[in-house]
Design a protein around this motif. Structure first.
Motif, PDB file in Angstrom:
ATOM      1  N   LYS A  99       0.774  -1.088   0.094  1.00 24.45           N
ATOM      2  CA  LYS A  99      -0.092  -0.006  -0.137  1.00 24.45           C
ATOM      3  C   LYS A  99       0.818   1.350  -0.143  1.00 24.45           C
ATOM      4  O   LYS A  99       0.540   2.307  -0.850  1.00 24.45           O
ATOM      5  CB  LYS A  99      -0.978  -0.030   1.320  1.00 24.45           C
ATOM      6  N   ARG A 100       2.063   1.221   0.739  1.00 25.26           N
ATOM      7  CA  ARG A 100       2.941   2.513   0.743  1.00 25.26           C
ATOM      8  C   ARG A 100       3.451   2.435  -0.549  1.00 25.26           C
ATOM      9  O   ARG A 100       3.651   3.656  -0.966  1.00 25.26           O
ATOM     10  CB  ARG A 100       3.899   2.266   2.077  1.00 25.26           C
ATOM     11  N   TYR A 101       3.922   1.475  -1.237  1.00 23.65           N
ATOM     12  CA  TYR A 101       4.545   1.668  -2.502  1.00 23.65           C
ATOM     13  C   TYR A 101       3.730   2.338  -3.636  1.00 23.65           C
ATOM     14  O   TYR A 101       4.024   3.128  -4.392  1.00 23.65           O
ATOM     15  CB  TYR A 101       4.910   0.179  -2.997  1.00 23.65           C
ATOM     16  N   ILE A 169       0.748  11.441   5.827  1.00 18.70           N
ATOM     17  CA  ILE A 169       1.365  11.388   7.229  1.00 18.70           C
ATOM     18  C   ILE A 169       0.248  10.912   8.157  1.00 18.70           C
ATOM     19  O   ILE A 169       0.712  10.083   9.045  1.00 18.70           O
ATOM     20  CB  ILE A 169       0.838  13.075   7.540  1.00 18.70           C
ATOM     21  N   GLN A 170      -0.980  10.714   7.965  1.00 20.70           N
ATOM     22  CA  GLN A 170      -1.931   9.852   8.753  1.00 20.70           C
ATOM     23  C   GLN A 170      -1.429   8.342   8.687  1.00 20.70           C
ATOM     24  O   GLN A 170      -1.566   7.652   9.789  1.00 20.70           O
ATOM     25  CB  GLN A 170      -3.234  10.116   8.463  1.00 20.70           C
ATOM     26  N   ASN A 171      -1.352   7.873   7.634  1.00 21.64           N
ATOM     27  CA  ASN A 171      -0.980   6.485   7.298  1.00 21.64           C
ATOM     28  C   ASN A 171       0.384   6.122   8.044  1.00 21.64           C
ATOM     29  O   ASN A 171       0.638   5.075   8.799  1.00 21.64           O
ATOM     30  CB  ASN A 171      -0.991   6.129   5.886  1.00 21.64           C
ATOM     31  N   LEU A 172       1.345   6.940   7.852  1.00 19.73           N
ATOM     32  CA  LEU A 172       2.642   7.004   8.592  1.00 19.73           C
ATOM     33  C   LEU A 172       2.386   7.114  10.204  1.00 19.73           C
ATOM     34  O   LEU A 172       3.084   6.207  10.812  1.00 19.73           O
ATOM     35  CB  LEU A 172       3.567   7.780   8.111  1.00 19.73           C
ATOM     36  N   THR A 173       1.759   8.004  10.613  1.00 13.39           N
ATOM     37  CA  THR A 173       1.527   7.955  12.050  1.00 13.39           C
ATOM     38  C   THR A 173       0.865   6.736  12.589  1.00 13.39           C
ATOM     39  O   THR A 173       1.366   6.280  13.525  1.00 13.39           O
ATOM     40  CB  THR A 173       0.599   8.918  12.490  1.00 13.39           C
TER      41      THR A 173
END
Length: 335
Positions: A99-101, A169-173
């Motif tokens: 998902k991040r990719y 940013i929300q996903n990384l948090t």
């Protein structure tokens, strides 16, 4: 080899498997770096516990790739196989990475689209400036219209970019919070299996089993001795854990090797802690040992001891050994 790996030789069997696809491990001559990363991810062993190295025509099935097949992009999660049943949460981590990719690819494509649109606008403005056949009034009107459209498009793109950054940013948090929560769970599990004072905390039954004292008495005794012990900042174990393993050694007579393994500390260090606290207890509790006078000891000795050991004043380390009763009556009488 481990049962969870689906490595097969290239043969007619591969063509008969319709549910899975198989992909050959990269060759060392073509992709040495990628081959080493594949082998490190597989990390298989032979039956004699030696490191396994594949021979020619070895393949890995699609179950070990989150998208079902390897990718040639070094940033893609499937550049190296990452899903293995023996590794907890490997599937969830691979899906997060995918998902991040994908989010990264979407952001990159949007950035490229923006650059292409800016280039087209710049080219259009240059063509408009070089068009000498257009009347001055029409040129000003068209230029004003293009500026309004460009301003609105630019503001829309900036708003979209800001929204995408907030989502990233929300996903990384969220990923960070999940990782911290997982780390805290692992710490709690580690403390639960490690030999330390946490095992007996607020549990009188376990405290009596390991130390012979209740938790309250153990804590008061430690506080009494701790005031006379100078702790070091580089100690492998806390002072209360040092005192705990000392009482465990005295209570259960466990070997130093076993204590060092369970407490995750070196054997030499465990020995040093044990004798340090023995010296402290001797210095502070030796006044409790009162040897009776010779006359008083003689009065309490059994008659057999008085005959066999007339000079006996005391018995040290006297203990009983319980054995099973013999089936033979004569043997039972003799024991």
């Amino acid at each position: 080899m481990r049962a969870y790996m689906r490595l097969h030789a290239r043969s007619a069997v591969l063509s008969r498997d319709k549910k899975r696809s198989f992909f050959e491990i990269p060759k060392r001559l073509r992709s040495p770096e990628r081959r080493d990363r594949w082998l490190a991810a597989i990390s298989s062993e032979n039956e004699d516990r030696s490191h396994w190295s594949p021979v020619n025509s070895r393949a890995i099935c699609s179950d070990h790739f989150v998208s079902g097949r390897p990718s040639k992009d070094a940033l893609h999660p499937d550049y190296v196989p990452s899903i293995f049943p023996h590794r907890p949460h490997s599937l969830q981590k691979a899906e997060h990475s995918l998902k991040r990719y994908q989010r990264h690819e979407d952001t990159s494509s949007k950035r490229k689209c923006k650059q292409r649109l800016d280039f087209e606008e710049t080219l259009s403005e240059r063509n408009t400036a070089t068009d000498l056949g257009v009347a001055l009034l029409d040129e000003h009107t068209a230029q004003a219209t293009d500026n309004d459209i460009s301003t609105q498009t630019h503001e829309t793109r900036e708003q979209t970019l800001i929204t995408n950054l907030h989502e990233e940013i929300q996903n990384l948090t969220q990923e960070k919070e999940e990782a911290i929560q997982h780390l805290d769970e692992l710490k709690v599990r580690y403390k639960g299996v490690q030999l330390s004072s946490c095992v007996i905390k607020d549990n009188d039954a376990k405290s009596r089993f390991y130390t012979g004292l209740t938790w309250a008495v153990f804590l008061q005794t430690f506080n009494f001795f701790a005031s006379h012990v100078s702790g070091r900042t580089k100690d492998s174990l806390a002072s209360i854990d040092q005192f705990f393993i000392t009482l465990v050694r005295l209570r259960l007579d466990l070997p130093f090797e076993l204590i060092s393994d369970i407490a995750a500390c070196g054997e030499t260090t465990v020995r040093d802690y044990f004798w340090k606290w023995i010296d402290v207890m001797y210095a502070k509790l030796s006044f409790l040992l009162k040897w009776p006078e010779k006359d008083a000891a003689a009065q309490t000795l059994p008659p057999e001891f008085k005959v066999l050991y007339p000079r006996l004043t005391g018995t040290v380390d006297c203990f009983e050994i319980f054995i099973e009763n013999a089936g033979n009556l004569l043997a039972r009488q003799q024991t």
